[in-house]
Design a protein around this motif. Structure first.
Motif, short mmCIF file in Angstrom:
data_model
loop_
_atom_site.label_atom_id
_atom_site.label_comp_id
_atom_site.label_asym_id
_atom_site.label_seq_id
_atom_site.Cartn_x
_atom_site.Cartn_y
_atom_site.Cartn_z
N ALA A 49 143.74 43.36 55.37
CA ALA A 49 143.81 41.91 55.56
C ALA A 49 143.56 41.51 57.01
CB ALA A 49 145.16 41.38 55.09
N ILE A 50 143.73 42.42 57.93
CA ILE A 50 143.49 42.15 59.35
C ILE A 50 142.03 41.71 59.55
CG2 ILE A 50 143.36 43.23 61.62
CD1 ILE A 50 145.80 44.90 60.79
N GLY A 60 142.79 34.46 59.24
CA GLY A 60 143.39 35.79 59.33
C GLY A 60 144.87 35.77 59.03
N ALA A 61 145.58 34.78 59.58
CA ALA A 61 147.02 34.67 59.34
C ALA A 61 147.31 34.42 57.87
CB ALA A 61 147.61 33.54 60.19
N LYS A 62 146.52 33.56 57.23
CA LYS A 62 146.72 33.28 55.80
C LYS A 62 146.53 34.53 54.95
CE LYS A 62 145.55 28.41 55.86
NZ LYS A 62 144.58 27.37 55.48
N VAL A 63 145.43 35.23 55.19
CA VAL A 63 145.14 36.44 54.41
C VAL A 63 146.19 37.51 54.67
CG1 VAL A 63 143.46 38.29 54.04
CG2 VAL A 63 142.67 35.94 54.32
N TYR A 64 146.55 37.71 55.93
CA TYR A 64 147.57 38.70 56.28
C TYR A 64 148.90 38.36 55.62
CZ TYR A 64 150.44 41.83 59.05
OH TYR A 64 151.33 42.82 59.44
N ASN A 65 149.31 37.09 55.68
CA ASN A 65 150.59 36.68 55.11
C ASN A 65 150.62 36.84 53.60
OD1 ASN A 65 151.50 36.13 57.66
ND2 ASN A 65 151.22 33.92 57.49
N GLY A 106 159.01 45.28 63.38
CA GLY A 106 158.89 43.98 64.01
C GLY A 106 157.60 43.25 63.76
N TYR A 107 156.77 43.78 62.87
CA TYR A 107 155.52 43.10 62.51
C TYR A 107 155.83 42.13 61.39
CZ TYR A 107 153.13 46.55 65.32
OH TYR A 107 152.72 47.32 66.36
N GLY A 108 155.94 40.87 61.73
CA GLY A 108 156.27 39.86 60.75
C GLY A 108 155.07 39.09 60.26
#
Length: 123
Positions: A49-50, A60-65, A106-108
């Motif tokens: 997803a990165i 990127g944030a949407k796909v990663y989340n 810590g990877y949120g």
């Protein structure tokens, strides 16, 4: 003392990540779902997803989340139990292991400001 572990919400969320990691890994190990080759060949799949960050930080944030929330592996696990699909349940557990490990480190979940800005703080 023991309560210092719970001093901040971030520490508690990291500890929660460890619990998810350990629980899913233990269940996977106890039932030998798919064996260890399946585990090692799929454990990093959610990190694909990165690649969404190649479009832009917001996408990127949407796909990663989406791939790093427990909603999809929970759904997969429920479907797996309903259909008695051991492969789907194995994949759901591996996904939970991945998410738990990330949280523990810590990877949120990401904010659109950039990959390093997470709900657990800045990396």
């Amino acid at each position: 003392m023991m309560f210092t572990l719970f001093k901040t919400p971030i520490a508690l969320l990291k500890l929660e990540g460890f619990a998810v990691f350990l629980m899913a890994l233990t269940i996977y190990w106890q039932h030998s779902f798919g064996g260890w080759p399946l585990f090692w060949s799929t454990i990093l799949v959610p990190d694909l997803a990165i690649l969404g960050y190649l479009v832009n930080a917001q996408f990127g944030a949407k796909v990663y989340n989406i791939t790093h929330s427990t909603l999809l592996p929970s759904t997969l696990a429920l479907v797996a139990m309903g259909t008695e699909s051991t492969m789907s349940l194995a994949l759901a557990l591996i996904w939970f292991v991945h998410i738990g490990f990330d949280r523990m480190l810590g990877y949120g979940l990401k904010y659109p400001e950039g990959f390093k800005v997470t709900h657990l703080g800045t990396i």
